[in-house]
Design an enzyme around this catalytic site. Structure first.
Site, mmCIF file in Angstrom:
data_model
loop_
_atom_site.group_PDB
_atom_site.id
_atom_site.type_symbol
_atom_site.label_atom_id
_atom_site.label_comp_id
_atom_site.label_asym_id
_atom_site.label_seq_id
_atom_site.Cartn_x
_atom_site.Cartn_y
_atom_site.Cartn_z
ATOM 1 N N LYS A 46 0.797 -1.223 0.000
ATOM 2 C CA LYS A 46 0.000 0.000 0.000
ATOM 3 C C LYS A 46 0.832 1.275 0.000
ATOM 4 O O LYS A 46 0.295 2.366 -0.194
ATOM 5 C CB LYS A 46 -0.968 -0.012 1.176
HETATM 6 N N1 PMP Z 1 -3.101 -7.691 1.532
HETATM 7 C C1 PMP Z 1 -3.062 -6.802 2.517
HETATM 8 C C2 PMP Z 1 -2.320 -7.152 3.763
HETATM 9 C C3 PMP Z 1 -3.724 -5.571 2.380
HETATM 10 O O1 PMP Z 1 -3.695 -4.663 3.378
HETATM 11 C C4 PMP Z 1 -4.437 -5.320 1.191
HETATM 12 C C5 PMP Z 1 -5.204 -4.035 1.033
HETATM 13 N N2 PMP Z 1 -6.448 -4.076 1.699
HETATM 14 C C6 PMP Z 1 -4.472 -6.285 0.184
HETATM 15 C C7 PMP Z 1 -3.772 -7.461 0.385
HETATM 16 C C8 PMP Z 1 -5.293 -6.143 -1.074
HETATM 17 O O2 PMP Z 1 -4.872 -5.155 -1.956
HETATM 18 P P1 PMP Z 1 -5.901 -4.386 -2.877
HETATM 19 O O3 PMP Z 1 -6.658 -3.424 -1.988
HETATM 20 O O4 PMP Z 1 -5.051 -3.673 -3.869
HETATM 21 O O5 PMP Z 1 -6.846 -5.339 -3.507
#
Ligand code: PMP
Length: 326
Positions: A46
């Site tokens: 992120k």
């Molecule tokens: N894994 C973790 C630990 C996350 O914090 C997130 C974000 N919510 C994701 C995967 C998924 O990523 P995205 O929001 O881009 O789908």
């Protein structure tokens, strides 16, 4: 950029350019490669959208230089945004449902952000609502809204995907990624499909998540411990485009927990539950390709190890499945 060859001016310059490492339990003929996102300065995938969304919003004038970003977030987005906000002189407030990891909330506060908790039973929907209320109350308050901001997926289209394609000389057969907002998968999918329309795109979710609703399934809603992926309210997942997705793999918490421990013990990968879910799904896709059940333009399967298990030690990720609090 994970470089040691030149001095850098700011920690923001270390976002992205993460290593791509083979999952050694993947089939010899169809290797799985994982992007190790804990190498980012805020230690998760992120950080990419934190930097990309804030720089984009400042450049477009959607955010004033002395403004405040207010974001509903399970945690990692807050850390990524807080790292960027601190360096770009923007204030940051995060609205986090209570059940999410205390480590993440401590890190957001350490990065000089304010954290507001909402009740666990109101889910992300409750956090989103509260963030918009706060933005109306605050002068210069803006909600980047990762669940609907195109800059979220664009960050992965502009950085994560090109890095993978460069590392593998474009020989990517499938992209497998867990979907929270869907930003990671959508951005990478768009890039991949522009280059090779037959690239297989696979979404990953925990059992109990409702992404199946996008595919005319009737999923059964339930709680899950796997953190950061899945949805309880598909209407909030505005970035997710099922037309780009060939398959949705659903994994159980038990299998994720075992894979998280296997990845540490056998592969030296201290990664958290969403990474373990991605590993399981990517290895399954690789076996399908090896066994001729799926045809792809190239052998390699690419996935993302989103963050590190250290962020969840207090929840007992390395204790027994029953002791894992999720
Ligand atoms: N894994 C973790 C630990 C996350 O914090 C997130 C974000 N919510 C994701 C995967 C998924 O990523 P995205 O929001 O881009 O789908």
């Amino acid at each position: 950029m994970t470089t040691h060859t030149e001095p850098l001016d700011s920690v923001l310059e270390t976002v992205g350019e993460t290593p791509l490492v083979r999952v050694s339990a993947s089939p010899d003929a169809v290797p799985v490669y994982a992007k190790l996102e804990s190498f980012n300065p805020g230690a998760s995938v992120k950080d990419r959208i934190g930097k990309y969304m804030l720089e984009g919003m400042l450049a477009d004038g959607d955010l004033e230089p002395d403004g405040t970003v207010i974001e509903p977030t399970a945690g990692n987005t807050g850390i990524g945004l807080a790292v960027a906000a601190g360096q770009l002189d923007v204030d940051a407030v995060f609205v986090v449902p209570e059940r999410f990891s205390v480590e993440k909330q401590q890190l957001m506060r350490a990065l000089d952000a304010e954290v507001v908790n909402t009740p666990t039973d109101e889910g992300m929907g409750g956090a989103i609502e509260r963030a918009h209320e706060l933005a109306e109350e605050l002068d210069g308050g803006v909600v980047p809204q990762q669940f609907q901001n195109p800059l979220n997926a664009e960050a992965h289209y502009a950085t994560t995907a090109p890095e993978v394609y460069e590392a593998l000389d474009g020989a990517v057969g499938a992209i497998v990624a867990g979907t929270g907002t869907g930003g990671t998968l959508m951005g990478m999918a768009e890039y991949a499909l522009e280059r090779q329309p037959d690239t297989r795109i696979v979404a990953v979710q925990p059992e109990g998540s409702m992404y199946g609703a996008f595919f005319d399934e009737e999923p059964e809603e339930g709680e899950y411990k796997t953190e950061g992926i899945g949805t309880h309210d598909p209407a909030t997942n505005e970035l997710f485009d099922p037309d780009l997705v060939d398959d949705l793999v659903t994994v159980s918490d038990e299998a994720v927990h075992a894979e998280m421990q296997r990845l540490a013990a056998e592969e030296g990968q201290l990664v958290a539950s969403s990474a373990a879910a991605n590993s399981l799904a990517a290895r399954r896709v690789a076996r399908e390709i090896r066994d001729g059940e799926t045809t792809v333009p190239h052998e390699a399967v690419v996935t993302v190890f989103c963050d590190s298990s250290e962020r969840y030690l207090s929840k007992g990720v390395y204790r027994s499945f029953e002791e894992w609090e999720g």
